[in-house]
Design a protein around this motif. Structure first.
Motif, short mmCIF file in Angstrom:
data_model
loop_
_atom_site.label_atom_id
_atom_site.label_comp_id
_atom_site.label_asym_id
_atom_site.label_seq_id
_atom_site.Cartn_x
_atom_site.Cartn_y
_atom_site.Cartn_z
N PHE A 1 56.57 36.16 37.16
CA PHE A 1 55.70 35.17 36.75
C PHE A 1 54.39 35.37 37.32
O PHE A 1 53.57 35.45 36.28
N ILE A 2 54.14 35.36 38.69
CA ILE A 2 52.74 35.86 38.84
C ILE A 2 52.20 37.29 39.26
O ILE A 2 51.38 37.60 38.70
N GLU A 3 53.36 38.45 38.86
CA GLU A 3 53.53 39.66 38.54
C GLU A 3 52.73 39.75 37.36
O GLU A 3 51.60 40.66 36.94
N SER A 4 53.28 39.06 36.11
CA SER A 4 52.24 38.81 34.72
C SER A 4 50.87 38.09 34.63
O SER A 4 50.72 39.55 33.78
N ILE A 5 50.89 37.62 35.97
CA ILE A 5 49.46 37.22 35.20
C ILE A 5 48.65 37.81 36.09
O ILE A 5 47.32 38.61 35.43
N PHE A 6 49.22 38.94 37.54
CA PHE A 6 48.23 39.86 37.70
C PHE A 6 48.16 40.51 36.69
O PHE A 6 46.44 41.30 36.80
N ASP A 7 48.98 41.53 36.22
CA ASP A 7 49.15 42.28 34.84
C ASP A 7 48.35 42.25 33.88
O ASP A 7 47.28 42.64 33.34
N GLU A 8 48.11 40.51 33.25
CA GLU A 8 46.69 40.08 32.69
C GLU A 8 45.47 40.78 33.08
O GLU A 8 44.50 41.03 32.46
N TYR A 9 45.28 40.28 34.46
CA TYR A 9 43.55 40.76 34.58
C TYR A 9 43.63 41.89 35.02
O TYR A 9 42.17 42.82 34.35
N ALA A 10 44.50 42.95 35.21
CA ALA A 10 44.68 44.18 35.15
C ALA A 10 44.50 44.98 34.41
O ALA A 10 43.41 46.30 34.60
N ASN A 11 44.78 44.36 33.42
CA ASN A 11 44.34 45.38 31.88
C ASN A 11 42.97 45.19 31.78
O ASN A 11 42.70 45.32 30.46
N ALA A 12 42.25 44.14 31.85
CA ALA A 12 40.64 43.66 31.46
C ALA A 12 39.25 44.70 31.88
O ALA A 12 40.22 45.11 32.17
N THR A 13 38.91 44.76 31.11
CA THR A 13 37.79 45.53 30.89
C THR A 13 36.42 45.68 32.26
O THR A 13 36.63 45.05 32.34
N PRO A 14 36.28 46.49 32.68
CA PRO A 14 35.07 47.12 33.75
C PRO A 14 34.13 45.35 33.36
O PRO A 14 33.57 44.66 34.54
N THR A 15 33.59 45.50 32.45
CA THR A 15 32.26 44.34 32.08
C THR A 15 32.52 43.54 32.10
O THR A 15 32.16 42.40 32.40
N ILE A 16 34.05 43.29 31.30
CA ILE A 16 34.12 41.67 31.92
C ILE A 16 35.12 41.07 33.35
O ILE A 16 34.16 39.96 33.04
N ILE A 17 35.53 41.96 33.90
CA ILE A 17 35.79 42.23 35.05
C ILE A 17 35.20 41.07 36.28
O ILE A 17 34.40 40.66 37.13
N GLU A 18 33.65 42.63 35.89
CA GLU A 18 31.91 42.20 36.06
C GLU A 18 32.03 40.71 36.10
O GLU A 18 31.28 40.26 37.15
N GLY A 19 31.52 40.48 35.05
CA GLY A 19 30.42 39.25 34.64
C GLY A 19 31.27 38.31 34.74
O GLY A 19 31.16 37.31 35.37
N TYR A 20 32.97 37.77 35.31
CA TYR A 20 34.22 37.07 35.46
C TYR A 20 33.54 36.83 36.36
O TYR A 20 33.30 35.95 37.05
N THR A 21 33.63 38.39 37.91
CA THR A 21 33.80 37.91 39.05
C THR A 21 32.36 37.14 39.57
O THR A 21 32.72 36.86 40.15
#
Length: 159
Positions: free
Chosen positions: A11-31
């Motif tokens: 379950f923990i690894e599946s949540i991590f994978d969801e975030y790992a597949n996000a686009t760089p623009t979304i990652i930067e904005g959210y972070t």
């Protein structure tokens, strides 16, 4: 019982994978938004203690048990322990997001319900560890992965 609760690591690894597949623009904005939130909303370094106590107040406990909290600082680590029943999959999912508290729609009155209180620990820790109800994970702000404030990383239960 839900599959996630039978296999917390998966379950923990599946949540991590969801975030790992996000686009760089979304990652930067959210972070950036989460960093700003944790720095501005929790300007006082000690606020995280109040937030953790508030979370402990809102936890579920065995009816035959008196709720208890142990707070200690040892080996350069702050340790917060309580005798709650333990996390279930929805609690982990809420902690790995913002504004998704599992307490928001309950009839019982809770101290906290906004779904951002735990983020206050990032004011004092780059790598908080969580051990609860079979779930053992951390967040690593210095890691190379995406969504460092939200992407959980499984850790062995003895860490």
């Amino acid at each position: 019982m839900m599959k996630e609760e039978n296999d917390p690591k998966h379950f923990i690894e599946s949540i991590f994978d969801e975030y790992a597949n996000a686009t760089p623009t979304i990652i930067e904005g959210y972070t950036n938004a989460l960093e700003m939130l944790s720095q501005q909303l929790y300007a006082v370094d000690t606020r995280f203690v109040l937030e953790l106590l508030q979370n402990a107040d809102d936890n579920e406990y065995d009816i035959a048990t008196t709720p208890a909290v142990i707070v200690k600082y040892e080996d350069d680590k702050f340790v917060f322990i309580n005798n709650e029943l333990g996390f279930k999959a929805p609690n982990v999912k809420a902690l790995c997001s913002t504004g998704k508290s599992t307490k928001a729609n309950r009839k019982q009155k809770y101290t906290g319900e906004k779904g951002i209180g735990f983020k206050s620990v990032f004011k004092v820790s780059d790598c908080p560890h969580i051990h609860s109800g079979g779930f053992h994970f951390k967040f690593d702000l210095k890691g190379e992965h995406n969504f460092r404030y939200l992407a959980p990383i499984w850790i062995p239960s003895d860490n």
